[in-house]
Design a protein around this motif. Structure first.
Motif, PDB file in Angstrom:
ATOM      1  N   UNK A 110      41.542  -5.714  -1.339  1.00 20.30           N
ATOM      2  CA  UNK A 110      42.755  -4.893  -1.436  1.00 20.30           C
ATOM      3  C   UNK A 110      43.987  -5.764  -1.668  1.00 20.30           C
ATOM      4  N   UNK A 111      44.045  -6.889  -0.990  1.00 16.83           N
ATOM      5  CA  UNK A 111      45.172  -7.810  -1.175  1.00 16.83           C
ATOM      6  C   UNK A 111      45.185  -8.346  -2.599  1.00 16.83           C
ATOM      7  N   UNK A 112      44.046  -8.778  -3.082  1.00 15.70           N
ATOM      8  CA  UNK A 112      43.958  -9.318  -4.433  1.00 15.70           C
ATOM      9  C   UNK A 112      44.399  -8.283  -5.477  1.00 15.70           C
ATOM     10  N   UNK A 113      43.923  -7.078  -5.330  1.00 17.48           N
ATOM     11  CA  UNK A 113      44.288  -6.015  -6.275  1.00 17.48           C
ATOM     12  C   UNK A 113      45.791  -5.785  -6.290  1.00 17.48           C
ATOM     13  N   UNK A 114      46.399  -5.758  -5.122  1.00 13.13           N
ATOM     14  CA  UNK A 114      47.836  -5.461  -5.046  1.00 13.13           C
ATOM     15  C   UNK A 114      48.700  -6.632  -5.521  1.00 13.13           C
ATOM     16  N   UNK A 115      48.227  -7.848  -5.312  1.00 12.20           N
ATOM     17  CA  UNK A 115      48.926  -9.004  -5.883  1.00 12.20           C
ATOM     18  C   UNK A 115      48.891  -8.916  -7.406  1.00 12.20           C
ATOM     19  N   UNK A 116      47.760  -8.516  -7.938  1.00 14.87           N
ATOM     20  CA  UNK A 116      47.653  -8.354  -9.397  1.00 14.87           C
ATOM     21  C   UNK A 116      48.616  -7.291  -9.907  1.00 14.87           C
ATOM     22  N   UNK A 117      48.738  -6.182  -9.172  1.00 15.25           N
ATOM     23  CA  UNK A 117      49.732  -5.164  -9.551  1.00 15.25           C
ATOM     24  C   UNK A 117      51.110  -5.783  -9.698  1.00 15.25           C
ATOM     25  N   UNK A 118      51.500  -6.564  -8.691  1.00 15.25           N
ATOM     26  CA  UNK A 118      52.841  -7.153  -8.677  1.00 15.25           C
ATOM     27  C   UNK A 118      53.045  -8.052  -9.895  1.00 15.25           C
ATOM     28  N   UNK A 119      52.046  -8.884 -10.201  1.00 21.49           N
ATOM     29  CA  UNK A 119      52.170  -9.772 -11.354  1.00 21.49           C
ATOM     30  C   UNK A 119      52.270  -8.986 -12.655  1.00 21.49           C
ATOM     31  N   UNK A 120      51.480  -7.933 -12.779  1.00 27.41           N
ATOM     32  CA  UNK A 120      51.500  -7.125 -13.998  1.00 27.41           C
ATOM     33  C   UNK A 120      52.836  -6.420 -14.191  1.00 27.41           C
ATOM     34  N   UNK A 121      53.520  -6.097 -13.079  1.00 26.70           N
ATOM     35  CA  UNK A 121      54.774  -5.343 -13.139  1.00 26.70           C
ATOM     36  C   UNK A 121      56.002  -6.223 -12.903  1.00 26.70           C
ATOM     37  N   UNK A 122      55.800  -7.520 -12.775  1.00 26.75           N
ATOM     38  CA  UNK A 122      56.888  -8.476 -12.504  1.00 26.75           C
ATOM     39  C   UNK A 122      57.671  -8.093 -11.253  1.00 26.75           C
ATOM     40  N   UNK A 123      56.935  -7.705 -10.217  1.00 25.01           N
ATOM     41  CA  UNK A 123      57.531  -7.352  -8.935  1.00 25.01           C
ATOM     42  C   UNK A 123      57.175  -8.400  -7.885  1.00 25.01           C
ATOM     43  N   UNK A 124      58.050  -8.600  -6.897  1.00 26.03           N
ATOM     44  CA  UNK A 124      57.694  -9.493  -5.787  1.00 26.03           C
ATOM     45  C   UNK A 124      56.710  -8.828  -4.839  1.00 26.03           C
ATOM     46  N   UNK A 125      56.039  -9.648  -4.042  1.00 28.02           N
ATOM     47  CA  UNK A 125      55.134  -9.142  -3.011  1.00 28.02           C
ATOM     48  C   UNK A 125      55.749  -9.387  -1.630  1.00 28.02           C
ATOM     49  N   UNK A 126      55.500  -8.456  -0.725  1.00 32.89           N
ATOM     50  CA  UNK A 126      55.881  -8.608   0.680  1.00 32.89           C
ATOM     51  C   UNK A 126      54.583  -8.813   1.449  1.00 32.89           C
ATOM     52  N   UNK A 127      54.388 -10.033   1.958  1.00 33.87           N
ATOM     53  CA  UNK A 127      53.086 -10.435   2.496  1.00 33.87           C
ATOM     54  C   UNK A 127      53.078 -10.420   4.020  1.00 33.87           C
ATOM     55  N   UNK A 128      52.092  -9.716   4.562  1.00 34.37           N
ATOM     56  CA  UNK A 128      51.796  -9.697   5.991  1.00 34.37           C
ATOM     57  C   UNK A 128      50.613 -10.625   6.223  1.00 34.37           C
TER      58      UNK A 128
END
Length: 254
Positions: A110-128
């Motif tokens: 799930x983390x990997x998938x959501x990091x990929x979303x961020x990269x594809x959309x040029x958005x930052x990630x908020x990491x827990x």
């Protein structure tokens, strides 16, 4: 100031949310970023955005402690919401092994998938990240060439971990009320990070700073965190406010 991580949409604020927002504004908080938790919190998050559009922005993601055997179903809906709304980040995402390791494999995916979303959309990630630093690093490393950007929320790691994170991408470090706890021993870590990479946050309703420790946290209490950072770095409170606000704008936009 910008409270870069607060959950004022949760039920803990249902009785006095308007007063909480008013106290935040009077204390100098000009913006609050609301990271999502899971499917169940989306309606409350969106309601708060509608009620306080000038004060709040939001991030969309699936929190690691909400990842279970149905995570793929949840992620499909959360990705759809991410693309429908005006979200400034993907979050709150990550890995949490403090409470339970049952769904470690699912959390990693799930983390990997959501990091990929961020990269594809040029958005930052908020990491827990809780009791999972090595696992977090293992997921992020392949994305480093993609100019990954984001914040390690509620950072309580070591100076050595700060150095590792710097090699992974364009990362900031979220510092909250924990820095005021005597047993936190975060002074050296904060000094290693430096003011140019610090973001202020509360994680309200959790982790209230001293002298409010043990009570419900709220964005106005961020002043105590800023004062502690100023003391640790031997700089003025005003400089902490100015630089951390600029840092938040650099990462999340205005």
């Amino acid at each position: 100031m910008v409270d870069t991580h607060t959950h004022i949409y949760l039920p803990e604020f249902d009785e006095d949310r308007e007063a909480v927002v008013s106290r935040a504004e009077k204390s100098g908080v000009v913006r609050m970023i609301l990271p999502n938790v899971d499917m169940g919190t989306i309606p409350f998050l969106k309601r708060t955005l509608r009620e306080y559009p000038s004060s709040c922005r939001a991030a969309m993601g699936l929190h690691p402690t909400s990842v279970n055997e149905n995570y793929e179903f949840d992620l499909r809906h959360i990705e759809s919401e991410l693309d429908r709304g005006e979200y400034c980040a993907v979050g709150e995402i990550g890995i949490d092994l403090y409470w339970d390791r049952t769904f470690l494999k699912e959390q990693l995916k799930a983390f990997d998938i959501q990091v990929r979303w961020a990269c594809e959309r040029s958005l930052p990630v908020i990491i827990h990240s809780r009791d999972a630093f090595e696992e977090i690093v293992s997921v992020l490393k392949p994305y480093s060439p993609l100019f990954l950007k984001g914040v390690f929320h509620s950072f309580g790691g070591t100076p050595e971990q700060v150095k590792v994170i710097r090699e992974l991408g364009d990362f900031y470090f979220g510092i909250n009320g924990v820095v005021t706890f005597k047993n936190a021993r975060l002074d050296v870590t904060v000094q290693e990070i430096g003011i140019d990479r610090i973001l202020l946050e509360t994680d309200a309703p959790y982790l209230a700073p001293v002298p409010f420790r043990g009570k419900r946290n709220e964005p106005s209490y961020i002043v105590k965190t800023a004062e502690k950072i100023a003391d640790v770095l031997d700089i003025s409170f005003e400089r902490v406010v100015d630089v951390t606000t600029r840092n938040a704008e650099n990462l999340f936009g205005r």
